[in-house]
Design a protein around this motif. Structure first.
Motif, PDB file in Angstrom:
ATOM      1  N   ARG A  19       0.784  -1.231   0.093  1.00  0.00           N
ATOM      2  CA  ARG A  19       0.090  -0.468  -0.356  1.00  0.00           C
ATOM      3  C   ARG A  19       0.756   0.824   0.012  1.00  0.00           C
ATOM      4  N   HIS A  56      -5.722  -2.921  10.655  1.00  0.00           N
ATOM      5  CA  HIS A  56      -5.234  -3.210  10.039  1.00  0.00           C
ATOM      6  C   HIS A  56      -5.293  -4.451  10.910  1.00  0.00           C
ATOM      7  N   ARG A 112     -13.851  -0.948  -8.752  1.00  0.00           N
ATOM      8  CA  ARG A 112     -13.554  -0.391  -9.749  1.00  0.00           C
ATOM      9  C   ARG A 112     -12.150   0.082 -10.119  1.00  0.00           C
ATOM     10  N   GLY A 122      -3.855  -9.072  -0.604  1.00  0.00           N
ATOM     11  CA  GLY A 122      -4.858  -7.591  -0.839  1.00  0.00           C
ATOM     12  C   GLY A 122      -4.569  -7.548   1.558  1.00  0.00           C
ATOM     13  N   GLY A 123      -5.641  -6.790   2.136  1.00  0.00           N
ATOM     14  CA  GLY A 123      -5.436  -6.806   2.603  1.00  0.00           C
ATOM     15  C   GLY A 123      -6.736  -6.328   4.034  1.00  0.00           C
ATOM     16  N   GLY A 124      -7.298  -5.611   5.078  1.00  0.00           N
ATOM     17  CA  GLY A 124      -8.202  -5.029   5.756  1.00  0.00           C
ATOM     18  C   GLY A 124      -8.935  -5.604   7.025  1.00  0.00           C
ATOM     19  N   ALA A 181     -12.613  -4.543   3.734  1.00  0.00           N
ATOM     20  CA  ALA A 181     -11.425  -5.736   3.383  1.00  0.00           C
ATOM     21  C   ALA A 181     -11.392  -5.305   2.063  1.00  0.00           C
ATOM     22  N   THR A 220      -6.714  -5.918  -4.787  1.00  0.00           N
ATOM     23  CA  THR A 220      -6.198  -6.039  -6.254  1.00  0.00           C
ATOM     24  C   THR A 220      -6.539  -6.916  -6.824  1.00  0.00           C
TER      25      THR A 220
HETATM   26  P1  AMP Z   1     -11.807   0.634   1.044  1.00  0.00           P
HETATM   27  O1  AMP Z   1     -12.781  -1.198   0.479  1.00  0.00           O
HETATM   28  O2  AMP Z   1     -11.348   0.495  -0.284  1.00  0.00           O
HETATM   29  O3  AMP Z   1     -12.883   1.363   1.123  1.00  0.00           O
HETATM   30  O4  AMP Z   1     -11.006  -0.857   2.168  1.00  0.00           O
HETATM   31  C1  AMP Z   1     -11.245  -1.383   3.274  1.00  0.00           C
HETATM   32  C2  AMP Z   1     -10.213  -1.535   3.825  1.00  0.00           C
HETATM   33  O5  AMP Z   1      -9.457  -2.627   3.387  1.00  0.00           O
HETATM   34  C3  AMP Z   1      -9.405  -0.756   4.464  1.00  0.00           C
HETATM   35  O6  AMP Z   1      -9.214  -0.721   5.569  1.00  0.00           O
HETATM   36  C4  AMP Z   1      -8.128  -0.594   3.470  1.00  0.00           C
HETATM   37  O7  AMP Z   1      -7.590  -0.553   4.029  1.00  0.00           O
HETATM   38  C5  AMP Z   1      -8.606  -2.271   3.277  1.00  0.00           C
HETATM   39  N1  AMP Z   1      -7.870  -2.723   2.098  1.00  0.00           N
HETATM   40  C6  AMP Z   1      -8.237  -2.470   0.735  1.00  0.00           C
HETATM   41  N2  AMP Z   1      -7.793  -2.417  -0.516  1.00  0.00           N
HETATM   42  C7  AMP Z   1      -6.323  -2.685  -0.045  1.00  0.00           C
HETATM   43  C8  AMP Z   1      -4.952  -3.587   0.013  1.00  0.00           C
HETATM   44  N3  AMP Z   1      -5.443  -4.033  -1.457  1.00  0.00           N
HETATM   45  N4  AMP Z   1      -4.575  -4.191   0.682  1.00  0.00           N
HETATM   46  C9  AMP Z   1      -4.246  -4.057   1.512  1.00  0.00           C
HETATM   47  N5  AMP Z   1      -5.745  -3.578   2.254  1.00  0.00           N
HETATM   48  C10 AMP Z   1      -6.575  -2.565   1.819  1.00  0.00           C
END
Ligand code: AMP
Ligand code: MN
Ligand code: MN
Length: 340
Positions: free
Chosen positions: A107, A127, A281, A309-311, A316, A319
């Motif tokens: 990230r 996280h 997206r 990824g993560g979250g 979460a 990509t």
């Molecule tokens: P979002 O769906 O973009 O609002 O992200 C939701 C959660 O997942 C947030 O806490 C982000 O930090 C985490 N997150 C989203 N995309 C990634 C990624 N590619 N790698 C790690 N964490 C991610």
């Protein structure tokens, strides 16, 4: 996950973090970094902390994030935005790096090497999937936002809260708790919000700016993207899946920047017939930012981590590659695997 309170952050980490800041002279170069495509917590925790460093007399503080240097309009007037510089203007060899709201080095884009090379890197994050990078780690998966940790850090450095710092932390807290609605919204969260508001904030004004204001084109775009959503009641072991996608062409047609899609998962995840929701997206040709949400049946962070990824458990991302249908196929298959 249940951890005894004293282990998060691990013993000694707060003292080490405070000592790392205090060891610096007033003219030391300090670089603050948050995650790519920054959200309210990434920017709010970073800028609030940056203002705290300023109050302590540090004169060379810069804040940045990887990739295109676009600050989403709702955050463009946050106090401390003047600390922000494009990635290319970050200090090449800072004495200290502080990292905000970053689950893993992926990230950090092109800034990952800079963080790894820094003599000291302090990581503030919440996280569950945090990968363990950084030399000093203020990581608490039970914190509702990274700003919870940033506020503690500022307090431990002896900086009194003022309205500017408080606005940054409040925006971070309000965005990451979905306006104080999510499970992480504890007594401590409301107590922190109360202390922040007590500096003179106007929560109504802030909410209107952050949550309730968008260009007409963004509203029309939202309508189109929601209009093409697909509900699959049998997916996720019968718990239901709802998904939709937005392309770069959609953005261009409505003349909108990518950030306007950052909160579009919210109406999607409200669908009662589905536990799991997905927003795909487009980021580039055949590359997609995938947002995952669950109402409770599925740990979507596990799913995201399996894709690099993560979250958090119920929110979460990762990509994905190919076409939106390819990405959703993977999610559908992983849901079957995880639920069986
Ligand atoms: P979002 O769906 O973009 O609002 O992200 C939701 C959660 O997942 C947030 O806490 C982000 O930090 C985490 N997150 C989203 N995309 C990634 C990624 N590619 N790698 C790690 N964490 C991610
Ligand atoms: Mn974030
Ligand atoms: Mn966060």
């Amino acid at each position: 996950m249940t951890l005894p309170p004293e282990t998060v952050p691990a013993a000694g980490q707060w003292d080490a973090a405070v000592a790392a800041v205090r060891a610096l002279g007033g003219d030391a170069e300090i670089q603050l970094v948050c995650h790519v495509s920054p959200d309210g917590d990434a920017l709010g925790s970073m800028l609030g902390f940056g203002l705290g460093l300023r109050r302590l007399g540090y004169t060379r503080v810069r804040a940045t994030f990887p990739g295109k240097f676009t600050v989403p309009t709702p955050y463009a007037e946050l106090p401390g935005v003047d600390l922000l510089v494009p990635e290319a203007d970050a200090y090449p060899a800072p004495a200290l790096v502080l990292v905000f709201d970053v689950a893993g080095e992926s990230r950090l884009g092109g800034l990952a090497a800079r963080v790894a090379a820094a003599p000291v890197s302090v990581v503030l994050d919440h996280h569950a999937s945090n990968t363990g990078f950084g030399t000093i780690r203020l990581v608490d998966p039970r914190a509702a936002a990274t700003s919870v940790l940033a506020e503690q850090f500022v307090a431990r450095l002896g900086v009194p809260l003022d309205a500017e710092i408080a606005e940054c932390f409040y925006v971070a807290l309000a965005t990451d708790t979905g306006s104080f609605k999510f499970d992480m919204t504890t007594v401590a969260v409301h107590e922190l919000a109360a202390r922040l508001i007590a500096t003179g904030l106007r929560p109504g004004d802030i909410s209107r700016r952050i949550f309730d204001s968008r260009p007409f084109g963004a509203m029309k775009l939202t309508g189109e993207v929601l209009g093409r959503a697909v509900l699959e009641p049998a997916a996720a072991g019968g718990r239901g899946l709802v998904w939709t996608y937005a392309t770069l062409a959609d953005l261009a047609r409505h003349d909108q920047p990518p950030y306007v899609l950052d909160t579009l998962i919210d109406p999607v995840r409200s669908v009662a017939e589905a536990d799991v929701s997905v927003l795909v997206r487009q980021v580039a040709e055949r590359e997609w930012a995938v947002s995952l949400r669950s109402k409770g049946a599925v740990d979507v962070s596990r799913l995201a981590v399996s894709q690099g990824g993560g979250g958090h458990r119920l929110a979460a991302g990762f990509t994905g590659f190919g076409e939106p249908r390819d990405v959703v196929d993977i999610v559908r298959r992983l849901l079957d695997d995880f639920l069986n």
